[in-house]
Design a protein around this motif. Structure first.
Motif, PDB file in Angstrom:
ATOM      1  N   MET A 111       0.870  -1.145   0.221  1.00  0.00           N
ATOM      2  CA  MET A 111       0.069  -0.117   0.068  1.00  0.00           C
ATOM      3  C   MET A 111       0.926   1.137   0.035  1.00  0.00           C
ATOM      4  O   MET A 111       1.945   1.024   0.629  1.00  0.00           O
ATOM      5  CB  MET A 111      -0.750  -0.040   1.306  1.00  0.00           C
ATOM      6  N   SER A 112       0.513   2.236  -0.805  1.00  0.00           N
ATOM      7  CA  SER A 112       1.125   3.594  -0.838  1.00  0.00           C
ATOM      8  C   SER A 112       0.521   4.674  -0.375  1.00  0.00           C
ATOM      9  O   SER A 112      -0.573   4.797  -1.069  1.00  0.00           O
ATOM     10  CB  SER A 112       1.870   3.651  -2.272  1.00  0.00           C
ATOM     11  N   THR A 113       0.906   5.383   0.568  1.00  0.00           N
ATOM     12  CA  THR A 113       0.272   6.560   0.967  1.00  0.00           C
ATOM     13  C   THR A 113       1.009   7.825   0.710  1.00  0.00           C
ATOM     14  O   THR A 113       2.093   7.987   1.129  1.00  0.00           O
ATOM     15  CB  THR A 113      -0.165   6.412   2.420  1.00  0.00           C
ATOM     16  N   ILE A 114       0.480   8.846  -0.158  1.00  0.00           N
ATOM     17  CA  ILE A 114       1.235   9.861  -0.684  1.00  0.00           C
ATOM     18  C   ILE A 114       0.481  11.230  -0.373  1.00  0.00           C
ATOM     19  O   ILE A 114      -0.655  11.409  -0.512  1.00  0.00           O
ATOM     20  CB  ILE A 114       1.284   9.557  -2.287  1.00  0.00           C
ATOM     21  N   ALA A 147      -3.534  17.259  -0.904  1.00  0.00           N
ATOM     22  CA  ALA A 147      -4.453  15.773  -0.733  1.00  0.00           C
ATOM     23  C   ALA A 147      -3.607  14.738  -0.531  1.00  0.00           C
ATOM     24  O   ALA A 147      -2.359  14.847  -0.343  1.00  0.00           O
ATOM     25  CB  ALA A 147      -4.869  15.575  -2.157  1.00  0.00           C
ATOM     26  N   ILE A 148      -4.182  13.652   0.186  1.00  0.00           N
ATOM     27  CA  ILE A 148      -3.806  12.555   0.467  1.00  0.00           C
ATOM     28  C   ILE A 148      -4.253  11.405  -0.331  1.00  0.00           C
ATOM     29  O   ILE A 148      -5.591  11.534  -0.398  1.00  0.00           O
ATOM     30  CB  ILE A 148      -3.769  12.243   2.050  1.00  0.00           C
ATOM     31  N   SER A 149      -3.356  10.550  -0.962  1.00  0.00           N
ATOM     32  CA  SER A 149      -4.031   9.532  -1.743  1.00  0.00           C
ATOM     33  C   SER A 149      -3.431   8.056  -1.096  1.00  0.00           C
ATOM     34  O   SER A 149      -2.402   8.156  -0.561  1.00  0.00           O
ATOM     35  CB  SER A 149      -3.650   9.417  -3.252  1.00  0.00           C
ATOM     36  N   VAL A 150      -4.338   7.067  -1.508  1.00  0.00           N
ATOM     37  CA  VAL A 150      -3.941   5.674  -0.908  1.00  0.00           C
ATOM     38  C   VAL A 150      -3.984   4.731  -2.180  1.00  0.00           C
ATOM     39  O   VAL A 150      -4.981   4.686  -2.621  1.00  0.00           O
ATOM     40  CB  VAL A 150      -4.632   5.178   0.256  1.00  0.00           C
ATOM     41  N   ASN A 151      -2.863   4.362  -2.653  1.00  0.00           N
ATOM     42  CA  ASN A 151      -2.932   3.456  -4.179  1.00  0.00           C
ATOM     43  C   ASN A 151      -3.634   4.235  -5.001  1.00  0.00           C
ATOM     44  O   ASN A 151      -4.431   3.604  -5.894  1.00  0.00           O
ATOM     45  CB  ASN A 151      -3.715   2.165  -3.823  1.00  0.00           C
ATOM     46  N   GLY A 152      -3.474   5.492  -5.249  1.00  0.00           N
ATOM     47  CA  GLY A 152      -4.070   6.314  -6.433  1.00  0.00           C
ATOM     48  C   GLY A 152      -5.169   6.831  -6.100  1.00  0.00           C
ATOM     49  O   GLY A 152      -5.827   7.466  -7.099  1.00  0.00           O
ATOM     50  N   LYS A 153      -5.866   6.641  -5.037  1.00  0.00           N
ATOM     51  CA  LYS A 153      -7.253   7.010  -4.755  1.00  0.00           C
ATOM     52  C   LYS A 153      -7.225   8.345  -3.762  1.00  0.00           C
ATOM     53  O   LYS A 153      -6.578   8.059  -2.571  1.00  0.00           O
ATOM     54  CB  LYS A 153      -8.090   5.983  -4.228  1.00  0.00           C
ATOM     55  N   THR A 154      -7.962   9.357  -3.990  1.00  0.00           N
ATOM     56  CA  THR A 154      -7.607  10.457  -2.991  1.00  0.00           C
ATOM     57  C   THR A 154      -8.637  10.182  -1.744  1.00  0.00           C
ATOM     58  O   THR A 154      -9.785   9.868  -2.053  1.00  0.00           O
ATOM     59  CB  THR A 154      -8.377  11.673  -3.713  1.00  0.00           C
ATOM     60  N   ASP A 177       4.418   7.306   2.520  1.00  0.00           N
ATOM     61  CA  ASP A 177       5.319   6.648   1.672  1.00  0.00           C
ATOM     62  C   ASP A 177       5.911   7.506   0.810  1.00  0.00           C
ATOM     63  O   ASP A 177       7.104   7.126   0.508  1.00  0.00           O
ATOM     64  CB  ASP A 177       4.763   5.484   0.877  1.00  0.00           C
ATOM     65  N   ALA A 178       5.464   8.749   0.259  1.00  0.00           N
ATOM     66  CA  ALA A 178       6.215   9.613  -0.545  1.00  0.00           C
ATOM     67  C   ALA A 178       5.368  11.212  -0.545  1.00  0.00           C
ATOM     68  O   ALA A 178       4.389  11.097   0.176  1.00  0.00           O
ATOM     69  CB  ALA A 178       6.328   9.082  -1.825  1.00  0.00           C
ATOM     70  N   ILE A 179       6.146  12.086  -0.934  1.00  0.00           N
ATOM     71  CA  ILE A 179       5.660  13.320  -1.216  1.00  0.00           C
ATOM     72  C   ILE A 179       5.538  13.663  -2.340  1.00  0.00           C
ATOM     73  O   ILE A 179       6.570  13.474  -3.089  1.00  0.00           O
ATOM     74  CB  ILE A 179       6.302  14.408  -0.387  1.00  0.00           C
ATOM     75  N   ALA A 180       4.504  14.002  -3.140  1.00  0.00           N
ATOM     76  CA  ALA A 180       4.599  14.420  -4.526  1.00  0.00           C
ATOM     77  C   ALA A 180       4.081  15.909  -4.744  1.00  0.00           C
ATOM     78  O   ALA A 180       3.153  16.496  -3.823  1.00  0.00           O
ATOM     79  CB  ALA A 180       3.230  13.693  -5.243  1.00  0.00           C
ATOM     80  N   VAL A 181       4.665  16.545  -5.672  1.00  0.00           N
ATOM     81  CA  VAL A 181       4.481  17.941  -5.776  1.00  0.00           C
ATOM     82  C   VAL A 181       4.180  18.357  -7.154  1.00  0.00           C
ATOM     83  O   VAL A 181       5.042  17.875  -8.168  1.00  0.00           O
ATOM     84  CB  VAL A 181       5.597  18.623  -5.155  1.00  0.00           C
ATOM     85  N   SER A 182       3.428  19.129  -7.437  1.00  0.00           N
ATOM     86  CA  SER A 182       3.094  19.694  -8.654  1.00  0.00           C
ATOM     87  C   SER A 182       4.286  20.561  -9.205  1.00  0.00           C
ATOM     88  O   SER A 182       4.777  21.750  -8.438  1.00  0.00           O
ATOM     89  CB  SER A 182       1.802  20.636  -8.890  1.00  0.00           C
ATOM     90  N   LYS A 183       5.087  20.246 -10.255  1.00  0.00           N
ATOM     91  CA  LYS A 183       6.330  20.946 -10.438  1.00  0.00           C
ATOM     92  C   LYS A 183       6.518  22.000 -11.201  1.00  0.00           C
ATOM     93  O   LYS A 183       7.460  22.758 -11.281  1.00  0.00           O
ATOM     94  CB  LYS A 183       7.482  19.723 -10.879  1.00  0.00           C
ATOM     95  N   GLY A 184       5.495  22.446 -12.001  1.00  0.00           N
ATOM     96  CA  GLY A 184       5.192  23.643 -12.824  1.00  0.00           C
ATOM     97  C   GLY A 184       4.954  23.045 -14.395  1.00  0.00           C
ATOM     98  O   GLY A 184       4.823  21.636 -14.478  1.00  0.00           O
ATOM     99  N   PRO A 185       4.806  23.911 -15.173  1.00  0.00           N
ATOM    100  CA  PRO A 185       5.148  25.461 -15.055  1.00  0.00           C
ATOM    101  C   PRO A 185       4.028  26.092 -14.312  1.00  0.00           C
ATOM    102  O   PRO A 185       3.056  25.379 -13.936  1.00  0.00           O
ATOM    103  CB  PRO A 185       5.131  25.926 -16.295  1.00  0.00           C
TER     104      PRO A 185
END
Length: 228
Positions: A1-4, A17-24, A59-67
């Protein structure tokens, strides 16, 4: 399971947002000018509480990188990197325009045309790209000055949906029966969930120490006018 944990600050929308296995599973966002610095960490704390998880469970941090906005991206990326360093978690970076296009396709699964997300870049310039309905990039991310000749070839044989805050100002300029404008908010961290999950599964991680936002254009400092 991945929690991001997912962060989007590329425009005037501050979204977490927080997602688990690709679901918000939790989302907090607000659209207002200049709120990222004061609201982002508060929004992160709120979604963590909403999801009832600890920071160690991520499990990870995701960020919108731009532009997008120089200041907004800088705040979002620096916050994401700080969390990665503090928690020893990997960093995932998602192209903002692809995230927007993904959001549209999630809401319109039967769409069969081209997608053109646009982020306002002052005057008649936008940051944009073109995607097909499978989220393949037809035109790479670039800065574009929009006029009546813009997207003529794309519009000849395709239904094109223009989305994002840049699309609103182009509505009066682009005149074609195949052009359709959707001005809802697509700068939402919730639209990052399946993309971040796919990146996590493929171990597409950034070097936290050296990663920088995708500004696309150099930031231009302006000098305030002197008062007479």
């Amino acid at each position: 399971m991945s929690t991001i944990l997912q962060i989007e600050t590329a425009t005037s929308v501050c979204s977490v947002a927080i997602s688990v296995n690709g679901k918000t599973i939790a989302i907090k966002e607000e659209k207002a000018a200049n709120i990222h610095a004061s609201s982002l960490t508060l929004f992160i704390a709120e979604v963590m509480e909403m999801a009832a998880i600890t920071y160690a469970a991520l499990d990870a941090i995701a960020v919108s990188k731009g532009p997008g906005s120089y200041t907004g991206l800088r705040i979002g990326v620096s916050t994401a990197k700080g969390l990665c360093f503090a928690l020893d978690k990997p960093l995932i970076a998602i192209n903002t325009l692809k995230m927007m296009a993904n959001g549209y396709l999630l809401q319109h699964p039967n769409f069969g045309g081209l997608l053109c997300p646009m982020i306002d870049a002052r005057r008649m310039e936008v940051f944009t790209a073109v995607f097909d309905h499978h989220l393949n990039e037809v035109e790479n991310t670039h800065a574009k000055i929009v006029d009546e000749k813009s997207f003529v070839l794309e519009l000849q044989n395709n239904y094109v949906s223009f989305i994002g805050d840049g699309a609103e100002k182009c509505n009066a300029v682009i005149d074609s029966p195949n052009a359709h404008f959707h001005l809802e908010n697509y700068n939402s961290a919730s639209f990052m969930s399946n993309l971040a999950f796919a990146a996590y599964q493929s171990a597409e991680f950034e070097d936290v120490a050296y990663f920088e936002p995708f500004y696309l254009k150099d930031f231009v400092f302006t000098t305030p006018k002197k008062k007479v």
